[in-house]
Structures are given as C-alpha cells and as structure tokens.
Design an enzyme around this catalytic site. Structure first.
Site, PDB file in Angstrom:
ATOM      1  N   SER A   8      -9.821   0.171   7.123  1.00  0.00           N
ATOM      2  CA  SER A   8      -9.296   0.257   5.763  1.00  0.00           C
ATOM      3  C   SER A   8      -8.591  -0.988   5.259  1.00  0.00           C
ATOM      4  CB  SER A   8      -8.353   1.457   5.637  1.00  0.00           C
ATOM      5  OG  SER A   8      -9.074   2.659   5.750  1.00  0.00           O
ATOM      6  N   LYS A  51       0.845  -1.204   0.000  1.00  0.00           N
ATOM      7  CA  LYS A  51       0.000   0.000   0.000  1.00  0.00           C
ATOM      8  C   LYS A  51       0.874   1.246   0.000  1.00  0.00           C
ATOM      9  CE  LYS A  51      -3.892   2.146   2.463  1.00  0.00           C
ATOM     10  NZ  LYS A  51      -4.812   2.073   3.633  1.00  0.00           N
ATOM     11  N   SER A 106      -9.671   2.653   2.860  1.00  0.00           N
ATOM     12  CA  SER A 106      -8.818   3.351   1.918  1.00  0.00           C
ATOM     13  C   SER A 106      -7.884   2.432   1.146  1.00  0.00           C
ATOM     14  CB  SER A 106      -7.954   4.363   2.698  1.00  0.00           C
ATOM     15  OG  SER A 106      -7.079   3.696   3.602  1.00  0.00           O
TER      16      SER A 106
END
Length: 507
Positions: free
Chosen positions: A178, A79, A154
């Site tokens: 998330s 990420k 997210s």
C-alpha cells in the site's frame, strides 16, 4: 503554480536552512496548491487548521538560532491510518468519523519533534483494505496523471498528494503493497521498511504481522531523510527492532554520487513470467534492468517457487488478523454508535453500528477472516497459510545467498480506470502480486519510477527487495538507478506529468 511546490523536500530544506525562504511561505504555497487542485484529486480528508501556526513557530525558532532538524519547516501529509491529536483519525471509515485520538502515533510525534509541518490527513481505502483508494467511505482519490484513473491503494491519498505537488513528503502504511503500489501508478517513490524498523504505535491496525509505516516522496533522497526522522526503536511497539540504524539519507547520497551499480547482483525471479504483466510494464522493467547492466550490474535469474502462492496465503493471514483487530470497533468505547430501537441490547447496538459503519470490503474480509479462524478450519486455512509464509521466507533466504537485491515490476499494470475492478475483488487483490511477498517475509522494499508505459503514457515503477535490516542497500541502489534514469530522461519523471489546473481537468 508556485515554484516552491515543485522543489524536493531536500531542496526546500536547504533553502529554509539558508534563510532564502520561510516555512510559512513553503507551507502557504502547499496549502494554496491543495485549495487549487484537491477538489479534483481528493487526496486529503482533512486539512490542518494549525499548519501556518506550526510553520511560524519553526521560523521563530530558526531566527532565534535554535538548532533544528534537517527537515524542519518542510510540510508533510499524513495517511489517515496514523492517529493525531489535532486532526480527525478515521482510517477512511465511517465508523471512526470525527474521531480525535488522545495521543499521536509515534511517527507523527517524531515528525513534529523534527519540525515537520503537518498539512493534513490523506484519503485511503477503509482500514487500508484495498488497492485503489476506491473503498474509502469518503469517496475515491483520483490519479493526478489522469483523473479518471485510480491512484493505487490503500495509500492513494498520500501518493496522489505528493504526485500532485500538494505535499513534498507523506507518510503511508504498507500491509501488502500500500506504499509501493500507489508509488508505481503515480510516478513517486515508496519505501516499505524492514518489519519493526519503523514504529507501528498509533497506526490503526489492519494486520499486525504485516503492517509497516514508511515514506512516500518524489525522490529517493527525500525518502531517506523522512525515514531517518521516523525510524528507530520504540518501546511502545513490542515488535520494534532495537537495532542501530545507519542514515538512510546518507545511503541515498552515496547511491546518487557513487558507482553503486558496478558489480551489483540483481536477481530476477524465473517464476514471474511476462504473461501476467501489461506489455508496457514489462518493457519498462527490462529497460531499467538493461540500464543497470550498462552501469555494471549483473542480472541473475533466481528461483522463488513459492512466491506464486503469496497472494493466496496473504488473503488468509490478513483477513484473520483483521477480524481480530477490528473487533475493538464495537460501539461501546469509541467511534460511531447506532441504536436501532429503544430497547436495544449491547449486541443489537454493536450489530447495527458495524452494519452502518463498515463498508463492503471490510465486511468481506472480516467474514473471511472469522471463517478462517473458526474451529475446524483454523489448521486447514490459517495454519496452512502460515506454512506457505515460512516457505516464502526461505525462498528469500536462498535468493539472497546469490544476489544483492531482487528486482520485479512494482505492480502488474499501470493505473486502471476508476470503477473498472471495484466489483471484482479477485482482480483487485492480484494488483499486489509482486509486493505481498515482502510483507509476508518482513523484508524491505522500494518502488522507484522507471518510466512511462508505451501504450498509455502512464507511470511504471521498478521494485527492489533486500534482506531484512538492509534498508540502506535499497536506498543506495534506488538512488543510483534514479540518477541514471533522470539523466536519460533529461529530468524527473513527474516533470512529464499533466499539471492540474485550478478549474479542474488537466492542462
């Protein structure tokens, strides 16, 4: 599509260790998959130029007889909230476009040391602010099950990469759900470890008392294998726990082969009514509980009266901490710099840079957080939210005297359409209603695929929460339910997902 990309990380690792395949072959297969489908999915913001070189080095070391880690040679997606020295680290924001960090995040460094092969950096909501990955400055990610739908947020990029077979493993971060909420809508497994159980050093901070790094995978065992690599004490992180952690992979294996569910007390929150959830989500949740009950679990209704205030408290604590953390992006030390005119002062440049570099959602939360921390409002808003946080922690403490784990749906709905909620922040915030309490209390949580919603055929997840430091319990329970569900389905849930074609669309 290569058969290699459909293997679990554990299966890939076994083949690598046995010499049946090379890391170069496994890595090339995933790079080919990214080239084939990521134009449609947009899971990645940057694909590594060095992945095959790293894979080749692992192969040479293995051939030389070197003892390597359990996941050595297995590809990994990262990420973009986690800084890396060899790839840009943007946190999904224009204000950090092209930024190269002078150091690796601890979890990245540990992954490299264990021989994992970084494939690239995955898309995310800007500074992890969002529940859909539509707030990325670089465009939205699409859900592999339906390209017109969101992959969660997210960390939608990490979840989509794993669900689309672009990577067997991914690293994510979870501030209010998330990791778990994207897992729910993509049919993947997501773990939020106990706060402090995995280092946050090198994770670009959103809300420091809530953020937690964790694994995104296709199986519970894979999550345990990755958690074993990235977890443990880090002196660079002042909130890191110095605990001696058990092997989470071994806990997952125990769950899959043992009689873990027999006698397990599973708490269901009385204050979480079906009325707030999509019918298919509620039905899948009840079916999963019934399956657990059939395997000997006891379903116990518990009370958590303050959970309903979690979203309100969270959206005061998080913006306040974000307002403070994002103050560092001032155009002076690093990142974007916009000079509005020749005689600009530092204040002029800072204002112009933040105006150009931050998106609407980031600006919204900074303004809200700055207001909540301002003189005259601190006690009324931020202070009150912290008191609610304490009450939620006490709800957890009381619940875990009665039950072993708490179960909830991982999110209220299946994946919604892109653009459906982006102009309604409140509706977007409510997507994290079941995941937020774990972050406020610092307890671990796992989302495991529990089926498909009858009305739209999209994935649904069930969430389990355990006391702080009892992450291994979640791996045992999650793996036990996973095994029971996969047996009832006749194969993994992702085998029932549409497969993206090279030409775009779904076949």
């Amino acid at each position: 599509m290569s058969d290699l990309i459909r293997l679990s990380a554990a299966a890939l690792a076994d083949k690598l260790t046995a010499g049946e395949i090379s890391s170069v072959e496994a890595t090339q297969a995933h790079l080919d998959r990214i080239a084939e489908v990521d134009g449609d999915v947009h899971a990645f913001l940057h694909v590594s130029d060095h992945a095959l070189d790293v894979a080749g080095d692992i192969d040479r070391r293995r051939a030389a007889g070197e003892t390597l880690g359990a996941l050595a040679g297995v590809p990994l997606a990262i990420k973009d909230v986690l800084v890396t020295t060899d790839m840009p680290s943007t946190s999904g924001s224009k204000i950090l476009e092209g930024y190269l960090s002078p150091f690796d995040a601890t979890v990245v460094a540990r992954s490299r040391a264990a021989g994992l092969v970084p494939l690239g950096k995955t898309n995310m909501d800007e500074f992890a602010m969002g529940s859909s990955t539509e707030h990325s400055a670089y465009g939205p990610t699409h859900n592999p099950w339906d390209l017109d739908r969101i992959p969660g947020g997210s960390g939608g990029g990490s979840a989509a990469a794993v669900a689309a077979f672009e990577a067997p493993l991914a690293l994510g971060s979870d501030t209010g759900g998330s990791i778990r909420q994207p897992a729910h809508v993509t049919g993947t497994v997501g773990i939020k470890p106990t706060y402090g159980g995995v280092s946050r050093y090198g994770a670009i901070a959103l809300a420091s008392s809530l953020d937690q790094v964790g694994p995104v995978t296709r199986t519970v065992l894979d999550a345990g294998l990755l958690h074993d690599v990235i977890g443990g004490y880090d002196p660079n992180d002042s909130t890191s726990l110095a605990d001696a952690w058990p092997s989470f992979a071994e806990a997952a294996r125990e769950g899959a082969r043992g009689d873990v569910l027999k006698g397990l007390k599973v708490g269901v929150i009385a204050e979480l009514p079906d009325s707030g959830f999509q019918a298919g989500v509620s039905a899948s949740f009840r079916e999963a509980l019934a399956l657990m009950e059939a395997h000997g679990a006891e379903i116990v209704e518990i009370s958590a009266p303050h959970f309903e205030y979690g979203v309100a408290a969270y959206y005061l604590v998080l913006p306040a901490e974000a307002s403070s953390n994002l103050a560092k992006f001032d155009s002076v030390r690093f990142g974007l710099r916009v000079t509005p005119h020749a005689n600009s002062t530092v204040e002029d440049v800072m204002a112009a840079t933040r105006e150009a570099g931050f998106g609407d959602e980031v600006k919204r939360r900074i303004i809200l957080g700055t207001y909540a921390l301002s003189a005259g409002y601190y006690d009324a808003y931020y202070g009150s939210a912290q008191k609610v946080r304490t009450l939620i922690q006490r709800d957890f403490d009381a619940a875990f005297t009665q039950v072993d784990v708490i179960a909830t749906p991982s999110a209220p709905t299946t994946a919604f359409k892109l653009g459906e909620k982006i102009d309604d922040p409140l509706q977007m915030y409510l997507n994290d209603v079941t995941t937020i309490p774990a972050n406020l209390a610092g307890v671990p949580g796992i989302s495991v695929p529990s089926g498909l919603a009858a009305e739209d055929g999209l994935p649904v997840g069930i969430q389990f929460l355990a006391p702080a430091r009892e992450d291994a319990r979640l791996y045992r329970v999650g793996a036990a339910l996973e095994a029971a569900l996969v047996d009832s389905w006749g194969g993994p849930l992702l085998d029932r997902a549409p497969v993206l074609s090279a030409k775009g669309g779904v076949r």
